[in-house]
Structures are given as structure tokens and as C-alpha cells.
Scaffold this active site. Structure first.
Site, PDB file in Angstrom:
ATOM      1  N   ASP A  70       0.883  -1.168   0.000  1.00  0.00           N
ATOM      2  CA  ASP A  70       0.000   0.000   0.000  1.00  0.00           C
ATOM      3  C   ASP A  70       0.920   1.218   0.000  1.00  0.00           C
ATOM      4  OD1 ASP A  70      -2.275   1.649   0.207  1.00  0.00           O
ATOM      5  OD2 ASP A  70      -2.079   1.708   2.385  1.00  0.00           O
ATOM      6  N   ASP A 114      -2.255   1.031   7.450  1.00  0.00           N
ATOM      7  CA  ASP A 114      -1.555   0.872   6.172  1.00  0.00           C
ATOM      8  C   ASP A 114      -1.113  -0.577   5.968  1.00  0.00           C
ATOM      9  OD1 ASP A 114      -1.353   3.739   5.116  1.00  0.00           O
ATOM     10  OD2 ASP A 114      -0.621   3.930   7.172  1.00  0.00           O
ATOM     11  N   GLU A 165      -1.291  -1.380  -5.009  1.00  0.00           N
ATOM     12  CA  GLU A 165      -2.481  -0.592  -5.318  1.00  0.00           C
ATOM     13  C   GLU A 165      -2.169   0.434  -6.405  1.00  0.00           C
ATOM     14  OE1 GLU A 165      -6.031   0.773  -2.589  1.00  0.00           O
ATOM     15  OE2 GLU A 165      -4.289   2.064  -2.286  1.00  0.00           O
TER      16      GLU A 165
END
Length: 176
Positions: A8, A141, A69
Site C-alpha cells: 500500500d 496501512d 495498489e
């Protein structure tokens, strides 16, 4: 059994999550955050920290594939550019270690983990905890990174029966 790294990305905090895909589900291996500092460090210094941090995670746990992502267009174009640069640092770290790399939108990750692309962060975290049998909440996160790893595991397993499990595009990056 395949080790999968989920990333992420962020210019201040980059989450990572490592899971082992057993073929019958995923098992938690590790997760955490790469923090670049809250000071006014130059962007190139923060990107170097992201790059080195991701390489260290790869060398420590030995994943063979990585999910990351995709950038979404935020209201603030400068933030989106910095996020894209942090993604680039993480992707280069994975590519240098010859990882198979796939990219997912936030909606794809939420759909794969929580069953709906409109899930909020708390719903995603609860599903990550349930699927990986975690007893404590991971950092937000890190939770997002674990969700990305789970999404990648699910996507890989659904592609294998169609003969696409080893599909690669130029540079080892899958575009799904």
C-alpha cells in the site's frame, strides 16, 4: 505454497503485508509500515527510504509475487503525483528482485476481500483479521497491504484454472 507481498504505497507511510497462499487459503506471515519520517525531508530522500524498505522486506521474506495498489486521482494533484512516485519506487524494488507484479484498484481490493467495492477501511480490516485469523488489529496501512496481498492471492488462484496463472506482460508486470 506461494509467498505474496502486498504493498500500500505512500510518500510518508508505505504499508506492506506478506501472506503465504497454501492453495486452500492464506496464512499471515508478516506486516508493517515503512515510515519515511514526518519532517520536511526531501521527496527524493523519502522515495529512497520506500525503495530500500521494500527491498529489505523482499530480502527478508522472499516473496515471489507482489500486488500493489494503483494510483487514484485525488483532489490534490500534487498528492497523486507523490503517491505515483512512491508506487514507482516500490515497483522498481520488486522488479529488481524479479517479482511478478500485479496492480489493483482500491475497488478491486475491497471487492476481493470484503465482497463489495464500497467497503470502508474498518470493514476491510475486519475481513483481513478474519481471513488471516489475526487476534490484534494491524496498523491501517499494513491492513491495506494485507488486503492487497489477499486480493492478489484470490486473483492468481482464479486465473490459474484458465491457464493464465503464469501470464506476464512486458517487464513482468501483469495488468488486470
Amino acid at each position: 505454497m506461494t509467498l505474496i507481498l502486498g504493498i500500500d504505497p505512500g510518500s510518508r507511510i508505505t504499508g506492506y503485508g506478506v501472506v503465504r497462499d497454501t492453495g486452500r487459503g492464506c496464512v499471515y506471515v508478516a506486516s508493517g509500515c515503512i515510515r519515511t519520517g514526518t519532517g520536511s525531508g526531501e521527496l527524493h530522500e523519502r522515495l529512497q527510504i520506500v525503495y530500500r524498505g521494500v527491498r529489505e522486506v523482499i530480502k527478508t521474506y522472499g516473496p515471489v509475487t507482489m500486488g500493489i495498489e494503483k494510483v487514484f486521482m485525488a483532489r490534490n494533484a500534487d498528492s497523486a503525483l507523490k503517491l505515483g512516485q512512491a508506487r514507482g519506487a516500490a515497483i522498481v524494488a520488486g522488479a529488481e528482485e524479479a517479482l511478478e507484479i500485479a496492480e489493483y484498484t482500491a475497488t478491486q481490493v475491497k471487492q476481493a476481500v470484503a465482497g463489495t467495492g464500497g467497503a470502508n477501511k474498518e470493514q476491510v480490516m475486519m475481513m483481513v483479521m478474519h481471513l488471516l485469523k489475526l487476534t490484534q488489529k494491524p496498523q491501517i496501512d499494513a491492513s491495506d497491504a494485507l488486503a492487497i496481498a489477499l486480493c492478489h492471492a484470490h486473483t492468481r488462484s482464479s486465473l490459474i484454472p484458465h491457464g493464465l496463472g503464469t501470464a506476464r506482460s512486458r517487464g513482468g508486470r501483469l495488468r488486470l
